[in-house]
Design an enzyme around this catalytic site. Structure first.
Site, PDB file in Angstrom:
ATOM      1  N   LYS A   1       0.919  -1.297   0.107  1.00  0.00           N
ATOM      2  CA  LYS A   1       0.027  -0.024  -0.113  1.00  0.00           C
ATOM      3  C   LYS A   1       0.862   1.193   0.035  1.00  0.00           C
ATOM      4  O   LYS A   1       0.789   2.288  -0.846  1.00  0.00           O
ATOM      5  CB  LYS A   1      -1.021   0.166   1.071  1.00  0.00           C
TER       6      LYS A   1
ATOM      7  N   GLN B   1      -4.315  -1.346   9.982  1.00  0.00           N
ATOM      8  CA  GLN B   1      -4.275  -2.718   9.307  1.00  0.00           C
ATOM      9  C   GLN B   1      -4.765  -3.717  10.305  1.00  0.00           C
ATOM     10  O   GLN B   1      -4.532  -3.874  11.373  1.00  0.00           O
ATOM     11  CB  GLN B   1      -2.791  -3.080   8.633  1.00  0.00           C
TER      12      GLN B   1
ATOM     13  N   ASP C   1     -10.871   3.095   4.500  1.00  0.00           N
ATOM     14  CA  ASP C   1     -11.343   1.597   4.242  1.00  0.00           C
ATOM     15  C   ASP C   1     -12.840   1.651   4.513  1.00  0.00           C
ATOM     16  O   ASP C   1     -13.345   0.555   4.095  1.00  0.00           O
ATOM     17  CB  ASP C   1     -10.801   1.079   5.519  1.00  0.00           C
TER      18      ASP C   1
END
Ligand code: NAD
Length: 295
Positions: free
Chosen positions: A52, A96, A119
């Site tokens: 990412k 994460q 997200d």
């Protein structure tokens, strides 16, 4: 049968975003800035976060990696999140998953400011998604919508069967496919581990989206001739012939299913690469919305 080439589309999307970044720079604007928080040393998480951050650099975004030790307390992580929420330079950030067991995942996701929640996991953003309002759509489902869109696959009135009801893939996917517009307007069946006679349901489907994490689960006998197959599964299967000692396998038995269907995503190279591209897209959207608010 046509392969739905997620790798190719994700590269197109990244090129489009990179072109936007060039325009932002030309206008003298700040470029999007994504931060990623990683707690602990889980191998797969390190790989995901690493790619990412590298993707951000490649397309011209600023990026920050916040690495915290495995024994980080919930309080310390929440403090870090507060800092990121308040840091005006950061447009969006992700934490994460999975998190170490001493940390309550839900509490952490709720602490992220919805405007920076690229997200799309915050209940406010999830609710907006269900209500068809402007929001951040979780990256993997967003990537699937983009594949359907760019291959112009008809979804209106189509029976779509989603396998798996996780909060990050299956559940949002089922909501998105039932929303008004394209891609959407589908008749959706959401199935899961308690579903009875799954094969009878998948056999009726025009579109099957598998997100269960069970290698080679979907077989040809479970699908209708000409169906569209989207395979979200990513499982590491031990493989001595591979230098890494494993290979990546999807939820669909590709060799068995592909000759029977109209479109299918491969694994790897299907939904996987789209996830990062759509996270970048959400970060770009966060920057644009941030700018519009401060103008
Ligand atoms: P999860 O483990 O949270 O959920 C799995 C779901 O599958 C559950 O709802 C369960 O009820 C259902 N399920 C399990 N066995 C089943 C069965 N036999 N029949 C019907 N339903 C069954 O999974 P997740 O986080 O949504 O991930 C699913 C898969 O997708 C995993 O392989 C994961 O690695 C992969 N994934 C890929 C991406 C990507 O970028 N491509 C992103 C997220 C997840």
């Amino acid at each position: 049968m046509e392969i739905l080439d997620g790798k190719k589309i994700s590269n197109q999307i990244k090129d489009e975003i990179a072109a936007e970044v060039v325009k932002m720079k030309e206008r003298g604007e700040k470029v999007p800035h994504l931060a990623a928080v990683l707690v602990g040393n889980d191998g797969a998480s390190l790989t995901y976060v690493g790619s990412k951050v590298r993707s951000c650099e490649k397309i011209g975004f600023d990026s920050t990696l916040v690495k915290l030790s495995e024994d980080t307390t919930e309080e310390a992580l929440l403090e870090k999140i507060k800092e990121l929420n308040e840091n005006d330079d950061i447009d969006g950030f992700i934490v994460q998953l999975p998190l170490p067991k001493q940390i309550d995942e839900q509490k952490v996701l709720m602490a992220i400011h919805p405007d920076k929640d690229v997200d799309g996991f915050h209940p406010m953003n999830f609710g907006k998604m269900a209500l068809e309002l402007e929001t951040f759509i979780p990256a993997t489902p967003f990537g699937i919508l983009e594949i359907l869109k760019r291959y112009n696959i008809e979804t209106s009135g189509k029976h779509t069967v989603v396998i798996g009801r996780s909060h990050i893939v299956g559940r949002p996917m089922s909501i998105l496919m039932s929303r008004k517009g394209f891609p959407g307007d589908a008749t959706v069946t959401l199935t899961h581990s308690r579903t009875k006679d799954l094969a009878a349901i998948t056999k009726e489907a025009d579109i099957v989206i598998t997100a269960l994490g069970s290698p080679d689960f979907l077989k040809a006998e479970m699908v209708k001739e000409g169906a569209v197959i989207i395979d979200v599964g990513i499982t590491r299967v031990p493989d001595d012939t591979n230098p890494k000692g494993y290979r990546i396998t999807g939820d669909v038995d590709f060799a068995d299913v592909s000759p029977k269907v109209s479109y299918i995503t491969p694994v790897p190279g299907g939904v996987g690469p789209m996830t990062i591209a759509m996270l970048l897209k959400n970060t770009l959207l966060a920057r644009e919305r941030h700018l519009a608010k401060t103008k």
